[in-house]
Design an enzyme around this catalytic site. Structure first.
Site, short mmCIF file in Angstrom:
data_model
loop_
_atom_site.label_atom_id
_atom_site.label_comp_id
_atom_site.label_asym_id
_atom_site.label_seq_id
_atom_site.Cartn_x
_atom_site.Cartn_y
_atom_site.Cartn_z
N SER A 129 0.84 -1.19 0.00
CA SER A 129 0.00 0.00 0.00
C SER A 129 0.88 1.24 0.00
CB SER A 129 -0.91 0.03 1.23
OG SER A 129 -1.63 1.24 1.31
N TYR A 142 -2.05 -0.16 10.17
CA TYR A 142 -2.08 -0.58 8.76
C TYR A 142 -0.81 -0.14 8.04
CZ TYR A 142 -3.82 -1.13 3.97
OH TYR A 142 -3.99 -1.50 2.66
#
Length: 267
Positions: A129, A142
């Protein structure tokens, strides 16, 4: 001979888009899901696999190899979102996120390496990501789990070089998928000192996903990577400013960059 591709988390979102794009181009694609019976109408077979369960990982990898005699490409796509003030996220949820986003992909890699080494070639693509390049407020866990996968890929590449097994990262920005629905959200507590900034940030994050890019952009980039004999270490796919934010982090003083992030998230 068609290449055999295994995609974790291949039943929906980015994984499904990648699988359909490759299947339409005559790749032999297998996807995975914890609940494959829900996806009987898939364009490609969906097998049972939970990245937090080594038994299902090893069983499914063995089944693909038994069916096809080889495994050319692994796309580590399965992942989970998590949001909240780090102080208020239960430890078990932090561990659970790392089990899915970091330890899970490592265990799938370990399961496919003996076959790829036996073949003398293979490609592993880890879906990370853009959030993994920076510590984002209320997405810190995250960011950390995806950032860890980015870094370990760099080490893995050097260790696998002698076996002609290639590995790369592809980091998406915000895409129009159902990831927000599957996130763990730390609850908005009325008595929390983080209530207002967390609420504002959560609304902004959900808006970004709802207006995100077409997942087919990821599918097209993965297709290019598979057909590149010498893939790069890192790829980024997303809106210009999302990708440019990584460049800004490299060139701006830390506190200036931090201020930009805080302004963006209105905190």
């Amino acid at each position: 001979m068609s290449k055999v591709v295994l995609i974790t988390g291949g039943s929906s979102g980015i994984g499904k888009s990648i699988g359909e794009y490759l299947a339409d181009r005559d790749y032999k694609v297998y996807g995975t899901s914890r609940n494959p019976d829900k996806y009987l109408d898939s364009k490609f077979p969906i097998l049972a696999l939970d990245v937090k369960d080594s038994l299902t990982i090893n069983s499914t990898v063995a089944k693909v190899i038994e069916n096809e005699g080889r495994l050319d490409v692994l796309i580590n796509n399965a992942g989970a979102g998590i949001t909240g003030p780090i102080e208020e996220i239960p430890e078990e949820e932090i561990k659970n996120n790392f089990e899915t986003n970091f330890f899970g992909p490592i265990n799938v890699i370990k399961a496919v390496l003996p076959q790829m080494r036996k073949q003398g070639d293979g490609l592993i693509i880890n879906v990370t990501s853009i959030a993994g390049y920076m510590g984002l407020p209320y997405r810190g866990v995250y960011s950390a789990s995806k950032g860890a996968l980015e870094l370990i890929t760099e080490a893995f590449r050097m260790e696998l070089k002698d076996f002609n097994i290639k590995m790369t990262n592809i980091a998406p920005g915000d895409f129009a998928t159902n990831i927000a629905a599957g996130r763990y959200h730390a609850p908005l507590l009325d008595d929390s000192p983080y209530k207002t900034p967390y609420s504002n940030t959560l609304d902004l994050m959900n808006t970004h996903v709802d207006s995100g890019s077409d997942p087919n952009l990821m599918a097209k980039e993965v297709y290019k990577i598979i057909n590149n004999p010498n893939p790069k270490i890192h790829y980024k796919v997303g809106e210009f400013m999302q990708k440019f934010s990584i460049v800004l982090k490299r060139i701006l003083p830390d506190k200036v960059y931090e201020k930009l992030l805080m302004n963006h998230y209105k905190i």
